[in-house]
Design a protein around this motif. Sequence first.
Motif, PDB file in Angstrom:
ATOM      1  N   ALA A 178      89.605  88.378   4.161  1.00  0.00           N
ATOM      2  CA  ALA A 178      89.231  89.121   2.950  1.00  0.00           C
ATOM      3  C   ALA A 178      89.464  90.604   3.141  1.00  0.00           C
ATOM      4  N   SER A 179      89.997  91.257   2.100  1.00  0.00           N
ATOM      5  CA  SER A 179      90.266  92.688   2.173  1.00  0.00           C
ATOM      6  C   SER A 179      90.051  93.312   0.798  1.00  0.00           C
ATOM      7  N   PRO A 180      89.957  94.635   0.745  1.00  0.00           N
ATOM      8  CA  PRO A 180      89.777  95.313  -0.553  1.00  0.00           C
ATOM      9  C   PRO A 180      90.990  95.217  -1.462  1.00  0.00           C
ATOM     10  N   ASP A 181      92.118  94.736  -0.924  1.00  0.00           N
ATOM     11  CA  ASP A 181      93.369  94.800  -1.674  1.00  0.00           C
ATOM     12  C   ASP A 181      93.646  93.590  -2.562  1.00  0.00           C
ATOM     13  N   GLY A 182      92.841  92.548  -2.471  1.00  0.00           N
ATOM     14  CA  GLY A 182      93.130  91.374  -3.291  1.00  0.00           C
ATOM     15  C   GLY A 182      91.939  90.451  -3.375  1.00  0.00           C
ATOM     16  N   ALA A 183      92.089  89.376  -4.153  1.00  0.00           N
ATOM     17  CA  ALA A 183      91.017  88.406  -4.326  1.00  0.00           C
ATOM     18  C   ALA A 183      90.935  87.484  -3.111  1.00  0.00           C
ATOM     19  N   THR A 184      89.772  86.908  -2.912  1.00  0.00           N
ATOM     20  CA  THR A 184      89.545  85.930  -1.847  1.00  0.00           C
ATOM     21  C   THR A 184      89.357  84.560  -2.499  1.00  0.00           C
ATOM     22  N   TYR A 185      90.116  83.583  -2.023  1.00  0.00           N
ATOM     23  CA  TYR A 185      90.093  82.249  -2.621  1.00  0.00           C
ATOM     24  C   TYR A 185      89.419  81.260  -1.671  1.00  0.00           C
ATOM     25  N   VAL A 186      88.534  80.437  -2.232  1.00  0.00           N
ATOM     26  CA  VAL A 186      87.890  79.375  -1.459  1.00  0.00           C
ATOM     27  C   VAL A 186      88.088  78.074  -2.223  1.00  0.00           C
ATOM     28  N   GLU A 187      88.865  77.180  -1.627  1.00  0.00           N
ATOM     29  CA  GLU A 187      89.186  75.913  -2.294  1.00  0.00           C
ATOM     30  C   GLU A 187      88.047  74.907  -2.115  1.00  0.00           C
ATOM     31  N   TYR A 190      87.288  91.688  -5.103  1.00  0.00           N
ATOM     32  CA  TYR A 190      86.665  92.453  -4.027  1.00  0.00           C
ATOM     33  C   TYR A 190      85.218  92.863  -4.309  1.00  0.00           C
ATOM     34  N   PRO A 191      84.856  93.337  -5.499  1.00  0.00           N
ATOM     35  CA  PRO A 191      83.449  93.736  -5.704  1.00  0.00           C
ATOM     36  C   PRO A 191      82.459  92.608  -5.424  1.00  0.00           C
ATOM     37  N   GLU A 192      82.856  91.365  -5.733  1.00  0.00           N
ATOM     38  CA  GLU A 192      81.957  90.232  -5.485  1.00  0.00           C
ATOM     39  C   GLU A 192      81.919  89.892  -3.989  1.00  0.00           C
ATOM     40  N   VAL A 193      83.061  89.944  -3.350  1.00  0.00           N
ATOM     41  CA  VAL A 193      83.112  89.678  -1.905  1.00  0.00           C
ATOM     42  C   VAL A 193      82.310  90.737  -1.150  1.00  0.00           C
ATOM     43  N   ARG A 194      82.415  91.967  -1.604  1.00  0.00           N
ATOM     44  CA  ARG A 194      81.688  93.061  -0.952  1.00  0.00           C
ATOM     45  C   ARG A 194      80.186  92.820  -0.979  1.00  0.00           C
ATOM     46  N   LYS A 195      79.677  92.207  -2.059  1.00  0.00           N
ATOM     47  CA  LYS A 195      78.250  91.908  -2.143  1.00  0.00           C
ATOM     48  C   LYS A 195      77.821  90.938  -1.038  1.00  0.00           C
ATOM     49  N   LEU A 196      78.731  90.014  -0.682  1.00  0.00           N
ATOM     50  CA  LEU A 196      78.402  89.056   0.373  1.00  0.00           C
ATOM     51  C   LEU A 196      78.332  89.722   1.742  1.00  0.00           C
TER      52      LEU A 196
END
Length: 371
Positions: A80-89, A128-134
């Motif tokens: 995960a990085s600030p540059d793109g979305a993170t996908y979880v299948e 990224y804003p949602e991943v950052r919360k985690l």
Amino acid sequence: AEIGGGTADVTVHQISIDCGVKELYHATGGAWGGTYVDENFVTLLRTIFGADSIRDYRAEQPGDWVELVSVKFETNKRMASPDGATYVEFPHSFHSFMSERGSSVKAKVAAMGNPNLKSTRGALAMKYPEVRKLFKPVLDNIARHLEDVIGKVGQVEYMILVGGFATSELLQAYLRDRFEKRSKLRIIIPPESSLAVVMGAVLFGHDPTEIESRRLRYSYGIECLGGMPDLDMSEFSRSFDPSSESFLDLMRMMSVAGSRQLLFKTFVSKNQEVGIDEEVTHPFYPVREDQTQADIVVYESDKEKTAAVNEEGVRKIAEFQLPMPDTRRGRDREILVSMKFGMTEIKVHSLDQSSGKKVQGSVKLDFLSLN
């Protein structure tokens, strides 16, 4: 800093001129590893799909649940990085599970109304804003602790990140922004940082002398009997038979009353620097003239200064019995107790000078407990 799945452990070292390693600050840390980001992800799933649904799915499909959180999310979490979305299948079984309950992954995600969450091709896409919360609560704790340690030791030139969670791009970016951009400190992430701890253990096994000194996490000492400073106990005890129950009962009463108690005789103090094979020795004497055995009881303490073994934060960690068969000199028999600090353990030796009897044992040193 060793940042793994369960904990983040921080220590400070100095490289000497001859390339030896001296520990400047003992290992400290907390429960701020990568698994706590996983827990935040599970909390998000409960929010999206309902706590009851997640509980039931975990019970019905434990294997697929492990795959979802510990494999698929874990893999994407590190990238995960600030540059793109993170996908979880999601596993196929999860889609079937939601369908049986009259809903779908897509419908549940859409119902959230969160622009940072989207269901696409069977996966949960998190911007990224949602991943950052985690990540943020865990990263904040790690950064605060690092700042606290650096503040205690002064200037630090390099911060080396190792451990599984240290491979996270978000963690690396967060710490670089917090430390490198605000100071001259340089952050280093070695290749295969997740294996660095194991590699370090192997190298240490080949050449333990590379570690010149350590800082102790705890104070270490032994139990001894103390009396009132204004009372001559040798004169006082002559009016009693030391082997009688009345004498022993009196000693117990005085101990409870605080006049005579089990003291903590400090050999080394918390955060004290000890060299490899450094030895500390103290003399002791028997309590009774006819005493034929001494109990060598070893304690550790969370405090730098400790007076008695019954204080809070004091723990018994070992006990040895030293035979003292020669009683001809009464209480005038010297017992020498030594603690030798070698590598990852304390070696405790005790010697009855009168009889020449010896006893020894070892106590493992704890360098990485959470404190």
